[in-house]
Motif scaffolding. Structure first.
Motif, mmCIF file in Angstrom:
data_model
loop_
_atom_site.group_PDB
_atom_site.id
_atom_site.type_symbol
_atom_site.label_atom_id
_atom_site.label_comp_id
_atom_site.label_asym_id
_atom_site.label_seq_id
_atom_site.Cartn_x
_atom_site.Cartn_y
_atom_site.Cartn_z
ATOM 1 N N THR A 264 2.344 -1.581 -3.847
ATOM 2 C CA THR A 264 1.791 -2.359 -4.954
ATOM 3 C C THR A 264 1.966 -3.832 -4.640
ATOM 4 O O THR A 264 3.070 -4.285 -4.350
ATOM 5 N N VAL A 265 0.861 -4.557 -4.667
ATOM 6 C CA VAL A 265 0.893 -6.002 -4.459
ATOM 7 C C VAL A 265 0.331 -6.659 -5.722
ATOM 8 O O VAL A 265 0.129 -5.990 -6.713
ATOM 9 N N GLY A 266 0.086 -7.964 -5.701
ATOM 10 C CA GLY A 266 -0.400 -8.625 -6.901
ATOM 11 C C GLY A 266 -1.820 -8.233 -7.262
ATOM 12 O O GLY A 266 -2.577 -7.704 -6.439
ATOM 13 N N GLN A 267 -2.166 -8.498 -8.501
ATOM 14 C CA GLN A 267 -3.531 -8.233 -8.953
ATOM 15 C C GLN A 267 -4.529 -8.998 -8.098
ATOM 16 O O GLN A 267 -4.288 -10.128 -7.695
ATOM 17 N N SER A 268 -5.661 -8.357 -7.826
ATOM 18 C CA SER A 268 -6.807 -8.905 -7.090
ATOM 19 C C SER A 268 -6.824 -8.517 -5.630
ATOM 20 O O SER A 268 -7.456 -9.175 -4.817
ATOM 21 N N VAL A 269 -6.147 -7.389 -5.277
ATOM 22 C CA VAL A 269 -6.287 -6.880 -3.909
ATOM 23 C C VAL A 269 -7.722 -6.404 -3.731
ATOM 24 O O VAL A 269 -8.241 -5.635 -4.539
ATOM 25 N N GLY A 270 -8.379 -6.900 -2.672
ATOM 26 C CA GLY A 270 -9.818 -6.698 -2.531
ATOM 27 C C GLY A 270 -10.217 -5.599 -1.577
ATOM 28 O O GLY A 270 -9.650 -4.503 -1.573
ATOM 29 N N ASP A 271 -11.199 -5.918 -0.738
ATOM 30 C CA ASP A 271 -11.805 -4.950 0.166
ATOM 31 C C ASP A 271 -10.941 -4.823 1.421
ATOM 32 O O ASP A 271 -11.041 -5.610 2.350
ATOM 33 N N ILE A 272 -10.105 -3.818 1.434
ATOM 34 C CA ILE A 272 -9.049 -3.647 2.424
ATOM 35 C C ILE A 272 -9.588 -3.181 3.775
ATOM 36 O O ILE A 272 -10.740 -2.764 3.898
ATOM 37 N N ALA A 273 -8.715 -3.226 4.793
ATOM 38 C CA ALA A 273 -9.023 -2.672 6.114
ATOM 39 C C ALA A 273 -7.789 -1.963 6.641
ATOM 40 O O ALA A 273 -6.664 -2.320 6.292
ATOM 41 N N TYR A 274 -8.022 -0.945 7.489
ATOM 42 C CA TYR A 274 -6.903 -0.242 8.115
ATOM 43 C C TYR A 274 -7.213 -0.055 9.593
ATOM 44 O O TYR A 274 -8.259 0.489 9.959
ATOM 45 N N ILE A 275 -6.310 -0.534 10.451
ATOM 46 C CA ILE A 275 -6.467 -0.418 11.897
ATOM 47 C C ILE A 275 -5.555 0.710 12.356
ATOM 48 O O ILE A 275 -4.347 0.526 12.539
ATOM 49 N N LYS A 276 -6.105 1.890 12.538
ATOM 50 C CA LYS A 276 -5.325 3.090 12.802
ATOM 51 C C LYS A 276 -4.498 2.967 14.067
ATOM 52 O O LYS A 276 -3.311 3.328 14.094
ATOM 53 N N GLU A 277 -5.106 2.441 15.149
ATOM 54 C CA GLU A 277 -4.396 2.389 16.429
ATOM 55 C C GLU A 277 -3.239 1.401 16.419
ATOM 56 O O GLU A 277 -2.366 1.436 17.282
ATOM 57 N N LYS A 278 -3.202 0.521 15.426
ATOM 58 C CA LYS A 278 -2.116 -0.445 15.298
ATOM 59 C C LYS A 278 -1.240 -0.180 14.072
ATOM 60 O O LYS A 278 -0.300 -0.946 13.800
ATOM 61 N N ASN A 279 -1.551 0.889 13.322
ATOM 62 C CA ASN A 279 -0.827 1.199 12.074
ATOM 63 C C ASN A 279 -0.790 -0.023 11.154
ATOM 64 O O ASN A 279 0.223 -0.304 10.498
ATOM 65 N N LEU A 280 -1.911 -0.748 11.085
ATOM 66 C CA LEU A 280 -1.938 -2.031 10.395
ATOM 67 C C LEU A 280 -2.862 -1.979 9.182
ATOM 68 O O LEU A 280 -4.055 -1.697 9.301
ATOM 69 N N LEU A 281 -2.303 -2.230 8.016
ATOM 70 C CA LEU A 281 -3.041 -2.282 6.762
ATOM 71 C C LEU A 281 -3.252 -3.741 6.366
ATOM 72 O O LEU A 281 -2.297 -4.509 6.278
ATOM 73 N N LEU A 282 -4.500 -4.143 6.138
ATOM 74 C CA LEU A 282 -4.845 -5.520 5.792
ATOM 75 C C LEU A 282 -5.271 -5.584 4.335
ATOM 76 O O LEU A 282 -6.175 -4.847 3.915
ATOM 77 N N LEU A 283 -4.624 -6.456 3.569
ATOM 78 C CA LEU A 283 -4.887 -6.566 2.141
ATOM 79 C C LEU A 283 -5.339 -7.978 1.782
ATOM 80 O O LEU A 283 -4.519 -8.897 1.695
ATOM 81 N N PRO A 284 -6.640 -8.185 1.575
ATOM 82 C CA PRO A 284 -7.120 -9.498 1.127
ATOM 83 C C PRO A 284 -6.723 -9.723 -0.334
ATOM 84 O O PRO A 284 -6.922 -8.855 -1.181
ATOM 85 N N MET A 285 -6.159 -10.888 -0.614
ATOM 86 C CA MET A 285 -5.713 -11.207 -1.974
ATOM 87 C C MET A 285 -6.539 -12.370 -2.511
ATOM 88 O O MET A 285 -6.384 -13.514 -2.087
ATOM 89 N N ASN A 286 -7.410 -12.060 -3.452
ATOM 90 C CA ASN A 286 -8.359 -13.051 -3.968
ATOM 91 C C ASN A 286 -7.673 -14.207 -4.683
ATOM 92 O O ASN A 286 -7.805 -15.368 -4.296
ATOM 93 N N LYS A 287 -6.942 -13.889 -5.716
ATOM 94 C CA LYS A 287 -6.301 -14.946 -6.518
ATOM 95 C C LYS A 287 -5.262 -15.718 -5.716
ATOM 96 O O LYS A 287 -5.067 -16.923 -5.931
ATOM 97 N N GLN A 288 -4.585 -15.046 -4.801
ATOM 98 C CA GLN A 288 -3.491 -15.658 -4.048
ATOM 99 C C GLN A 288 -3.972 -16.380 -2.787
ATOM 100 O O GLN A 288 -3.177 -17.040 -2.114
ATOM 101 N N SER A 289 -5.258 -16.221 -2.445
ATOM 102 C CA SER A 289 -5.863 -16.906 -1.292
ATOM 103 C C SER A 289 -5.098 -16.653 0.002
ATOM 104 O O SER A 289 -4.750 -17.570 0.741
#
Length: 297
Positions: A264-289
């Motif tokens: 759980t992160v702050g409100q406004s988590v947007g269109d996420i990405a997941y890089i399977k080979e790197k086990n990397l989850l990317l969370l764009p945060m609109n309000k937090q820029s």
């Protein structure tokens, strides 16, 4: 003789008791192993990229090992952009694609980048960032996420009108599907002939994940109402990852519709990405820029 018989019976009982204890212990271990396998690791924070003005979407380019992130900007004409970010979280170029208005969902091919920009689908050169074409159609109000089908067609959701538009391989851009069951569609994901839709939802409590066969266009619900859904991406052969903009929660979704929160992160988590080979989850945060980097195995 009676004593020997008693001792024999007692020894049999002890062996039986020990066998039952061993069986029970083995069953307990087996159950524990199943639970451990069924319960994925929680996401662990790694780093973040700051000064990404109202970051909305992220996508990973495997060929160039770079992340593209849409920046809405300050909602002034031409103030939006697509930034490039390294997998280490370092900002490379905040204006890789410049002069956009309110960019959101991104999808890429080998040589092109597509991004929704209010009422237009923008096509840019993946090497230079130069805008090559813009596409629009009558009736469009609020384009959101972008997805690419196996045949190369580009699909984009219009959240306000509950419609989906398509850009075909011949460059024709037009309305493709309208259905109230799309329920203010936001995130799009195409796997084979199936399209998954993460809906913002028209109800106060939000929307759900739905799916449909792209040939028949028959829509069915996968989950119950979860919240104001935004991103939807593959995790493994049994799960998708979805984000709830309103609550700030990111879930693993099983194909049977069950979900499990991973972070759980702050409100406004947007269109996420997941890089399977790197086990990397990317969370764009609109309000937090900012763009958050999490490890998720």
């Amino acid at each position: 003789m009676k004593t020997l018989l008693s001792l024999f019976v007692l020894s049999i009982l002890c062996i039986s008791c020990n066998t039952k204890k061993e069986d029970t212990a083995q069953k307990e271990i087996a159950v524990a192993e199943v639970v451990e396998i069924a319960t994925p690791s929680k996401a662990t924070f790694i780093t973040e990229t700051l000064e990404l003005t109202h970051c909305e979407s992220a996508v990973y380019d495997k060929n160039n090992d770079v992340i593209y992130a849409s920046l809405i900007g300050n909602r002034k004409p031409g103030n939006g952009s697509i930034a490039t970010v390294g997998v280490d979280g370092k900002l490379i170029n905040a204006q890789f694609v410049a002069g956009l208005n309110d960019p959101k969902g991104i999808a890429i091919t080998k040589d092109k980048l597509y991004v929704s920009d209010v009422t237009e689908l923008v096509e840019a050169d993946l090497k230079t960032g130069k805008v090559l074409n813009t596409y629009t159609a009558e009736g469009i109000e609020f384009l959101n996420d972008v997805a690419i089908a196996p045949d190369g067609a580009i699909y984009v959701s219009d959240t306000r009108t509950s419609k989906i538009y398509r850009l075909d391989q011949d460059g024709n851009f037009d309305f493709w599907l309208a259905d109230p069951k799309l329920d203010n569609p936001n995130g799009l994901l195409i796997q084979g002939d199936t399209m998954y839709v993460a809906s913002w939802g028209g109800a106060p409590e939000g929307g759900r994940v739905s799916k449909f066969d792209m040939n028949t266009k028959k829509i069915t619900s996968v989950t119950d109402i979860i919240g104001n859904l935004d991103g939807i991406r593959p995790y493994d052969k049994n799960h998708l990852i979805i984000s709830d903009w309103r609550s700030g929660k990111v879930h693993l979704m099983n194909f049977d519709g069950t979900t499990q929160e991973v972070v759980t992160v702050g409100q406004s988590v947007g269109d996420i990405a997941y890089i399977k080979e790197k086990n990397l989850l990317l969370l764009p945060m609109n309000k937090q820029s900012r763009l958050l980097f999490y490890e998720l195995k």
